[in-house]
Design a protein around this motif. Structure first.
Motif, short mmCIF file in Angstrom:
data_model
loop_
_atom_site.label_atom_id
_atom_site.label_comp_id
_atom_site.label_asym_id
_atom_site.label_seq_id
_atom_site.Cartn_x
_atom_site.Cartn_y
_atom_site.Cartn_z
N ILE A 25 10.27 -9.05 -4.02
CA ILE A 25 9.72 -10.29 -3.25
C ILE A 25 9.19 -9.51 -2.11
CG2 ILE A 25 11.52 -12.31 -2.29
CD1 ILE A 25 13.40 -10.67 -3.12
N VAL A 26 8.78 -8.62 -2.20
CA VAL A 26 8.08 -8.65 -0.28
C VAL A 26 6.73 -8.46 -1.43
CG1 VAL A 26 7.51 -6.58 0.61
CG2 VAL A 26 9.65 -6.71 0.27
N ALA A 27 6.47 -8.22 -1.98
CA ALA A 27 5.39 -8.17 -2.17
C ALA A 27 4.74 -10.02 -3.24
CB ALA A 27 4.71 -7.94 -4.00
N ILE A 28 5.79 -11.19 -3.07
CA ILE A 28 5.50 -11.79 -3.28
C ILE A 28 4.90 -13.03 -2.05
CG2 ILE A 28 6.60 -14.73 -3.84
CD1 ILE A 28 7.56 -12.43 -6.36
N ALA A 29 6.28 -11.81 -0.63
CA ALA A 29 6.17 -12.71 0.14
C ALA A 29 4.75 -12.38 0.85
CB ALA A 29 7.25 -12.37 1.16
N ASN B 71 -12.31 -0.39 -2.01
CA ASN B 71 -12.24 0.96 -0.35
C ASN B 71 -10.65 -0.11 -0.14
OD1 ASN B 71 -12.26 0.00 2.93
ND2 ASN B 71 -13.06 1.77 2.08
N ASN B 72 -10.72 -0.52 -0.88
CA ASN B 72 -8.86 -1.15 -0.12
C ASN B 72 -8.30 -0.13 -0.05
OD1 ASN B 72 -9.07 -3.40 1.47
ND2 ASN B 72 -9.40 -4.42 -0.34
N PHE B 73 -8.01 0.69 -1.82
CA PHE B 73 -7.00 1.41 -2.83
C PHE B 73 -7.22 2.32 -2.17
CE2 PHE B 73 -5.44 -1.53 -5.28
CZ PHE B 73 -6.61 -2.22 -5.88
N GLU B 74 -9.14 2.11 -1.77
CA GLU B 74 -8.51 3.59 -1.05
C GLU B 74 -8.69 4.45 0.36
OE1 GLU B 74 -13.40 4.64 -2.69
OE2 GLU B 74 -13.29 5.23 -0.59
N ARG B 75 -8.03 3.49 1.01
CA ARG B 75 -7.89 3.07 2.66
C ARG B 75 -6.38 3.79 2.22
NH1 ARG B 75 -8.38 -1.04 6.72
NH2 ARG B 75 -9.63 -2.60 4.37
N LEU B 76 -5.58 2.72 1.67
CA LEU B 76 -4.18 2.86 0.77
C LEU B 76 -3.74 3.91 1.04
CD1 LEU B 76 -2.62 -0.32 -1.56
CD2 LEU B 76 -2.06 0.33 0.96
N PHE B 77 -4.39 4.53 0.39
CA PHE B 77 -4.11 5.89 -0.21
C PHE B 77 -4.17 7.22 0.83
CE2 PHE B 77 -1.94 5.74 -4.10
CZ PHE B 77 -2.37 4.50 -4.26
N ASN B 78 -5.41 6.96 1.79
CA ASN B 78 -5.95 7.90 2.70
C ASN B 78 -4.87 7.90 4.14
OD1 ASN B 78 -7.24 9.85 0.76
ND2 ASN B 78 -8.70 8.47 1.55
N GLU B 79 -5.15 6.94 4.52
CA GLU B 79 -4.90 5.92 5.55
C GLU B 79 -3.67 6.15 6.03
OE1 GLU B 79 -8.69 3.71 7.44
OE2 GLU B 79 -6.83 3.07 8.02
N LEU B 80 -2.70 5.08 4.75
CA LEU B 80 -1.53 5.41 4.88
C LEU B 80 -0.33 5.62 4.01
CD1 LEU B 80 -1.84 1.29 4.57
CD2 LEU B 80 -1.28 2.87 6.99
N LEU B 243 5.30 -1.52 2.32
CA LEU B 243 4.79 -2.64 2.50
C LEU B 243 5.02 -4.07 3.70
CD1 LEU B 243 2.23 -4.31 1.19
CD2 LEU B 243 3.96 -5.33 -0.13
N SER B 244 6.45 -4.05 3.67
CA SER B 244 6.64 -5.47 5.10
C SER B 244 6.34 -4.39 6.30
CB SER B 244 8.10 -5.59 4.76
OG SER B 244 9.20 -4.34 5.20
N THR B 245 6.36 -2.61 6.75
CA THR B 245 5.85 -2.77 7.82
C THR B 245 4.80 -2.82 8.32
OG1 THR B 245 7.88 -0.90 7.71
CG2 THR B 245 6.29 -1.03 8.90
N PHE B 246 4.11 -3.13 6.90
CA PHE B 246 2.29 -3.18 7.21
C PHE B 246 2.00 -4.64 7.83
CE2 PHE B 246 1.79 1.32 7.60
CZ PHE B 246 1.66 1.71 6.32
N ALA B 247 2.49 -5.60 6.91
CA ALA B 247 2.47 -6.47 6.56
C ALA B 247 3.18 -7.67 7.68
CB ALA B 247 3.55 -7.47 5.08
N THR B 248 3.86 -7.07 8.48
CA THR B 248 4.10 -7.85 9.55
C THR B 248 4.12 -7.01 11.71
OG1 THR B 248 6.34 -6.45 9.63
CG2 THR B 248 6.25 -8.46 9.20
N GLY B 249 2.68 -5.92 10.79
CA GLY B 249 2.37 -4.92 12.08
C GLY B 249 0.97 -4.60 12.12
N ALA B 260 -3.85 -5.38 -1.67
CA ALA B 260 -3.59 -3.87 -2.61
C ALA B 260 -2.32 -3.33 -2.44
CB ALA B 260 -5.03 -2.47 -1.63
N GLY B 261 -1.56 -3.61 -1.73
CA GLY B 261 -0.26 -2.75 -1.77
C GLY B 261 0.18 -3.05 -2.33
N SER B 262 0.04 -4.65 -2.88
CA SER B 262 1.64 -5.33 -2.94
C SER B 262 0.72 -5.46 -4.66
CB SER B 262 0.64 -6.87 -3.12
OG SER B 262 1.70 -7.26 -1.40
N LEU B 263 -0.35 -5.03 -5.02
CA LEU B 263 -0.53 -4.82 -6.57
C LEU B 263 0.41 -3.22 -7.07
CD1 LEU B 263 -1.62 -6.20 -8.78
CD2 LEU B 263 -4.45 -4.41 -8.20
N VAL B 264 -0.42 -2.45 -5.91
CA VAL B 264 0.61 -1.18 -6.15
C VAL B 264 1.82 -1.37 -6.32
CG1 VAL B 264 1.30 1.14 -5.22
CG2 VAL B 264 -0.81 0.25 -5.15
#
Lengths: 198, 291
Positions: A25-29, B71-80, B243-249, B260-264
Motif C-alpha cells: 500500500i505504501v508504494a501505491i500511496a 541515477n535515481n536508483f544509484e542515489r537510492l542505494f548510495n545515499e539512502l 519509503l514512507s519516511t522518505f515520502a513524507t520527509g 524508484a523506491g516504490s519500484l524496489v
C-alpha cells in the motif's frame, strides 16, 4: 465476464487486475500521491489536455477523502473480481437453463438467478471490505498525514497519533477497543441482514 | 426405440450466437480499458523512476523519459541505505514465512486429526484471533514486545507473526481431507505421532504449505503499520517504512527517487506473483481469505 466466455489472455487479465491488490500500500500511496499532484501529476495533466483545470486533490478538504476512497476502490477491484469469479462459478448452469426455459431474458436471469445465488459472496465481500477499511491507515498516513485539517483522519491513524506521537498509549488502547466493538457490531449487523435464510 | 430428441430448452439459436460474438469484442474492449487503468499507475511508476529530477519540472510533463537515467536508483542505494532496508524486509519476511510453514501445520494437524482436552478452547481462540482485525492488536503487541525489551530488534519484528491464525485455519481445513486410514496404518507400523507428522502428513500438505508460504511472504513484505512502530531507528526500518519516511520527509518532492523506491518495493512482489499466480488466486478463492 472473466469467469465465462473469455478464454484468451485470461491469465494476463487476472494478473493485471490483481496487481494493485498484492503490491504494498505504501508504494501505491506514494505513486498515487504523485499522480494526484496538482502541477505535474498525471491526472491533472490529462485533465488539462481536455481543458479542465484540475484541483489540488489532496489539499482540498472536500476532495481529499474521495480521492483516497477512489484509490482504495481501484486497489480492491482485483480482489473483488477474484472472489466474485469464484462465486459465479459456483452457480450451477442448470439454474440458468431453467430460467431460459421459463423465458427469462438476460437481465431477468441476472436479477433472479445470479444475484440471489451470489448473496453469500456479496455478504462475504461486504464484511471483509468493511472490516478492512474501517482500519484505513497507510493511505492517509503517506498521502495526507491526516489530511487538510483532519479531513482524512481515520480511526487507526488517530490511534497511531495518540499512541506513538503523543505517547498516550492508554488512550490509544481505548481507541483500539472501541474500534473493535464497532467492527464487531457492523459485521454482526451485516450478517443479520444478508444472511442466507435457507 | 424412437429417435432421441434434442434436450428441451436448449438456449442459443443461431442468432444469439452471432450476437454473442459481437458482445465478445465489447467485453474485451471493456476489460482492456480496465487493465490499462489497473496497470497504468505501475507503468507510470516505472517511467518516473527513470526520469532525472529536472524532467519532472517540465511543463507540460513528459510521458516517456527523454533522458532516461539510472541515477535515481544509484542515489537510492548510495545515499539512502536501501540495501539495508531490503535486507531487513527480506530477513523478517523469510523468517516469518518459515515459521508459519513449520508451525501452522503442527497446530492444524493437532486440531484436525487428534483428540485432546482443551481442543475446543484452542480452536475457539484461533478463530477469535483470526476475526480480530490486525490494527487492533497493534498496541498490545507493541507493549508486549516492549516489556520483553525487544523494541527495535529483529525478534521484535518477527515474533508476533511467527505463527498466524490464517495458516492454522488453512492447514486444518486441508488436513480434514487426509484419510484416517493412512494415519492408522502408520501408527500400526509403529510410528509415533511426531514421525507420522513429519513423514506422512507434511508431504501431503505440501501444496497448501506452498500457497501459505507465498501469501505469508507477501503479507510480511508489505506489512507497514507494525514495523512502523517497532522499528525506531533507521537501521531497523523495513522497506515500506523506509519509503514512507522518505515520502513524507525531506525527499517529498524528489519524485524520481520516490518512484524508484516504490519500484524496489514492488518488484519482488511482482515477480513472485507472476511466477506463482495460479497458486495464489486459487488459494485465496478456496479459503476466501486474504493473507
Amino acid at each position: 465476464a472473466l469467469s465465462r466466455g473469455i478464454t484468451r489472455f485470461r491469465t494476463a487479465f487476472r494478473v493485471g487486475y490483481y496487481l494493485p491488490v498484492i503490491t504494498s500500500i505504501v508504494a501505491i500511496a506514494v505513486v498515487w500521491r504523485f499522480l494526484l499532484n496538482p502541477d505535474i501529476g498525471l491526472i491533472n495533466v490529462l485533465l488539462k489536455d481536455i481543458g479542465i483545470n484540475g484541483p489540488d486533490w489532496l489539499a482540498s478538504k472536500t476532495l481529499a477523502m474521495p480521492s483516497i476512497i477512489a484509490m482504495a476502490v481501484w486497489r480492491n477491484l482485483g480482489f473483488a473480481m477474484v472472489v466474485f469469479i469464484a462465486g459465479l462459478q459456483a452457480i450451477p448452469a442448470m439454474l440458468y437453463e431453467a430460467a431460459s426455459i421459463d423465458g427469462a431474458g438476460r437481465w431477468q436471469s441476472f436479477r433472479y438467478v445470479t444475484l440471489p445465488m451470489l448473496r453469500p459472496t456479496i455478504l462475504f465481500m461486504l464484511v471483509i471490505t468493511t472490516i478492512g477499511y474501517l482500519q484505513l491507515f497507510e493511505e492517509p498516513f503517506v498521502m495526507t498525514d491526516g489530511g487538510p485539517l483532519d479531513a482524512t483522519l481515520s480511526v487507526t491513524m488517530y490511534m497511531y497519533q495518540q499512541g506513538f506521537e503523543f505517547f498516550k498509549q492508554g488512550y490509544a488502547s481505548a481507541i483500539a477497543y472501541v474500534l473493535f466493538v464497532i467492527v464487531a457490531v457492523i459485521a454482526f449487523l451485516q450478517f443479520r441482514f444478508l444472511r442466507d435464510d435457507a | 426405440m424412437t429417435a432421441i430428441q434434442a434436450p428441451v430448452g436448449r438456449p442459443a439459436p443461431a442468432g444469439a450466437e452471432a450476437r454473442g460474438r459481437a458482445n465478445r469484442w465489447w467485453i474485451y474492449g471493456l476489460l482492456t480499458l480496465g487493465i490499462v487503468l489497473m496497470v497504468g499507475p505501475f507503468l507510470w511508476m516505472l517511467l518516473g523512476s527513470l526520469k532525472p529530477q529536472a524532467e519532472f519540472l517540465v511543463n507540460p510533463p513528459t510521458f516517456l523519459p527523454k533522458n532516461p537515467t539510472l541515477n535515481n536508483f544509484e542515489r537510492l542505494f548510495n545515499e539512502l541505505d536501501f540495501p539495508r532496508f531490503f535486507f531487513n524486509s527480506s530477513l523478517v519476511a523469510v523468517v516469518v514465512t518459515v515459521g508459519n510453514i513449520l508451525f501452522c501445520p503442527m497446530l492444524g494437524y493437532a486440531l484436525a486429526k487428534l483428540q485432546w482436552r482443551g481442543k475446543r478452547l484452542i480452536m475457539g481462540l484461533v478463530l477469535a484471533t483470526l476475526m480480530v482485525p490486525a490494527g487492533i492488536t497493534l498496541i498490545p503487541n507493541f507493549v508486549l514486545m516492549s516489556n520483553l525489551g525487544l523494541v527495535n530488534t529483529y525478534p521484535g519484528l518477527i515474533l508476533p507473526f511467527l505463527v498466524g491464525p490464517f495458516g492454522v485455519f488453512l492447514t486444518r481445513q486441508f488436513m480434514y481431507g487426509i484419510p484416517d486410514e493412512l494415519l492408522e496404518a502408520a501408527r500400526i507400523d509403529g510410528a509415533n505421532e511426531w514421525r507420522t507428522f513429519w513423514t506422512i502428513v507434511l508431504p501431503i500438505t505440501a501444496p497448501v504449505l506452498a500457497t501459505l508460504g507465498i501469501l505469508t511472504f507477501l503479507g510480511s513484505w508489505n506489512s507497514f503499520l507494525y514495523p512502523l512502530v517497532m522499528a525506531q531507528e533507521p537501521e531497523m526500518y523495513t522497506l515500506p517504512v523506509a519509503l514512507s519516511t522518505f515520502a513524507t520527509g525531506q525527499y517529498q518532492a524528489d519524485h524520481g527517487m520516490l518512484m524508484a523506491g516504490s519500484l524496489v518495493l514492488v518488484l519482488p512482489v511482482l515477480i513472485i506473483f507472476i511466477v506463482f499466480q495460479r497458486w495464489i488466486t486459487e488459494g485465496i478463492a478456496t479459503t476466501g481469505l486474504k493473507g
